[in-house]
Scaffold this active site. Sequence first.
Site, PDB file in Angstrom:
ATOM      1  N   HIS A  23       8.376   9.261  -1.408  1.00  0.00           N
ATOM      2  CA  HIS A  23       9.484   9.307  -2.365  1.00  0.00           C
ATOM      3  C   HIS A  23      10.251   7.983  -2.367  1.00  0.00           C
ATOM      4  O   HIS A  23      10.647   7.488  -3.414  1.00  0.00           O
ATOM      5  CB  HIS A  23      10.427  10.468  -2.020  1.00  0.00           C
ATOM      6  CG  HIS A  23       9.783  11.811  -2.214  1.00  0.00           C
ATOM      7  ND1 HIS A  23      10.202  12.719  -3.143  1.00  0.00           N
ATOM      8  CD2 HIS A  23       8.707  12.383  -1.611  1.00  0.00           C
ATOM      9  CE1 HIS A  23       9.431  13.795  -3.111  1.00  0.00           C
ATOM     10  NE2 HIS A  23       8.518  13.618  -2.183  1.00  0.00           N
ATOM     11  N   ASP A 117      16.347  11.846  -6.798  1.00  0.00           N
ATOM     12  CA  ASP A 117      15.069  12.536  -6.601  1.00  0.00           C
ATOM     13  C   ASP A 117      15.179  13.979  -7.102  1.00  0.00           C
ATOM     14  O   ASP A 117      16.176  14.657  -6.833  1.00  0.00           O
ATOM     15  CB  ASP A 117      14.753  12.513  -5.092  1.00  0.00           C
ATOM     16  CG  ASP A 117      13.301  12.814  -4.794  1.00  0.00           C
ATOM     17  OD1 ASP A 117      12.804  13.869  -5.229  1.00  0.00           O
ATOM     18  OD2 ASP A 117      12.656  11.977  -4.121  1.00  0.00           O
ATOM     19  N   GLN A 338      -2.082   0.093   2.843  1.00  0.00           N
ATOM     20  CA  GLN A 338      -3.015   0.802   1.956  1.00  0.00           C
ATOM     21  C   GLN A 338      -3.314   0.099   0.634  1.00  0.00           C
ATOM     22  O   GLN A 338      -4.449   0.134   0.161  1.00  0.00           O
ATOM     23  CB  GLN A 338      -2.508   2.228   1.696  1.00  0.00           C
ATOM     24  CG  GLN A 338      -3.446   3.035   0.805  1.00  0.00           C
ATOM     25  CD  GLN A 338      -3.225   4.513   0.911  1.00  0.00           C
ATOM     26  OE1 GLN A 338      -3.272   5.087   1.997  1.00  0.00           O
ATOM     27  NE2 GLN A 338      -3.010   5.158  -0.206  1.00  0.00           N
ATOM     28  N   GLU A 361      -2.320   5.089  -6.749  1.00  0.00           N
ATOM     29  CA  GLU A 361      -2.773   3.789  -6.246  1.00  0.00           C
ATOM     30  C   GLU A 361      -4.273   3.619  -6.498  1.00  0.00           C
ATOM     31  O   GLU A 361      -4.726   2.558  -6.936  1.00  0.00           O
ATOM     32  CB  GLU A 361      -2.444   3.676  -4.747  1.00  0.00           C
ATOM     33  CG  GLU A 361      -0.941   3.510  -4.516  1.00  0.00           C
ATOM     34  CD  GLU A 361      -0.473   3.875  -3.104  1.00  0.00           C
ATOM     35  OE1 GLU A 361      -1.337   4.101  -2.217  1.00  0.00           O
ATOM     36  OE2 GLU A 361       0.746   3.931  -2.893  1.00  0.00           O
ATOM     37  N   GLN A 378      -1.161  18.779  -3.543  1.00  0.00           N
ATOM     38  CA  GLN A 378      -2.407  18.005  -3.441  1.00  0.00           C
ATOM     39  C   GLN A 378      -3.608  18.653  -4.130  1.00  0.00           C
ATOM     40  O   GLN A 378      -4.432  17.963  -4.725  1.00  0.00           O
ATOM     41  CB  GLN A 378      -2.688  17.719  -1.956  1.00  0.00           C
ATOM     42  CG  GLN A 378      -1.606  16.821  -1.357  1.00  0.00           C
ATOM     43  CD  GLN A 378      -1.417  16.986   0.136  1.00  0.00           C
ATOM     44  OE1 GLN A 378      -2.264  17.583   0.816  1.00  0.00           O
ATOM     45  NE2 GLN A 378      -0.317  16.463   0.666  1.00  0.00           N
TER      46      GLN A 378
END
Length: 459
Positions: A23, A117, A338, A361, A378
């Site tokens: 987040h 958020d 990453q 990504e 997910q």
Amino acid sequence: METKEKGSYKAHVLVLPFPAQGHITPMLQFCKRLVSRGVKTTLVNSIYVSKSIHVDDLNSSINVEAISDGFDEGGWAQAESPEAYLTKFCAVGSRDLANLVKKLDDAGRPVDALVYDGFLPWALDVSKEFGLVGAVFFTQSCAVNNIYYHVHKGLLSLPLSDSTVSIPGLPPLEPWETPSFVYIYGSYPGFYHMVVNQFSNIDKADLVLFNNFYELEKETVDWMAKLWRVKTIGPTLPSMYLDKRLEDDRGYDINLFKPKSAMCMNWLNEKPRGSVVYVSFGSMAEIDAEQMEEVAWGLKESMFYFLWVVRASEEAKLPEKFTDDVSERGLIVTWSPQLEVLAHESVGCFVTHSGFNSVLEAISLGVPLVTMAQWTDQGTNAKYVEDVWGMGVRTRQDEKGIVRRRVLELCIREVMEGQKGKEIKENAIKWKNLAKEAVDEGGSSDKNIDEFVAELIRP
Ligand code: UDP
Ligand code: 7WV
């Protein structure tokens, strides 16, 4: 100290993420896009996060402040339950956020807007109290949010009873393809309440922002745009990975774990193009010990090179001597850089838990996916990866909920080799180009950010 004089910026925006890696990152990245348009931004972290972060020369044009979430020593791991955490955060956070707005006002840096958020809907009340523009920011996909919205409205009743879940804009879903808090009704009641409660006051928010791009979830964005003033503003990867217009936006700046950058990149540099399987389950998932073992042997038996992120808190679940056993072909690290890894030409596919940031990504960098969804949103992200975006395959769990080594190995093969792998790779490149176009000058997200900034400037 403040150097800019009041009035030298168009507006001052406070940005309040939920204190988790997935987040903080996109919301901090959004700040950079605002700064490049002459907006002053202040990122508000929890005190615990602000004490534990590794700040890699955070872009000095972004101000940082901290408020308490009620758990300054350990963050949400310190709370006895998600419910306890969220209740206290609401109480303490509302008070501290209001005090921060007052403090900035007194310091001659008045706040014009609050970007908060979706997990923290009480922040909208603070923005209303001070007459600020209030914009909710979602870090999860539009599809996932539309499911939660339907639950909130009672349009999807739980527990699920039909074999197919129909939500406007989404393909028909089997129950297990909905978020875990929905199809395992009663699991994590605190988080269930949090994700559904995101919609409790959304009608009062001035704007609804998504870390996403229009082309990726057109149908759902169009549907939501009938209800709210929706703006897709992502993907929020650093500019240098996409449009390359912001020279100093090269990385994520705030890491809750310290990346083993040199180790990963040196290792990747020695591997042939497209030969490495990169494996990561993100910042939070706790993998079942039996599952860890299956992943370990699956990677070993696949015979590909692999770079596997196993967080320090998960390391004890690795088979004994595994790291040494596989040292010829595998590198195991506690945290990776990453983005750099996914952008490296040696990487051929990404075995992911399919957290939405990881998926975005991979999309933005054109990396094919093998998904191993664990919980929360997910499984729905994974459904889209396979069936909507066509850029990867899902591993299937057995009746015990475990993905067996052979299943994982076959999925990796399917993506790394053969005709299906070729099509997946082509789709991945197609999405990569669309992601770049969205943030490029005149693209859908670029225009939406301009429109957002225009809203902040008072007559
Ligand atoms: N990440 C990273 N190094 C790692 C693993 C993950 O930098 O070794 C980053 C990744 O790039 C992503 C974030 O951590 O931005 C994880 O977010 P995601 O939504 O994928 O998963 P979560 O951690 O929220 O489950
Ligand atoms: C942090 C805590 C709980 C959840 C998440 C992050 C997420 O899914 O983003 Br449910």
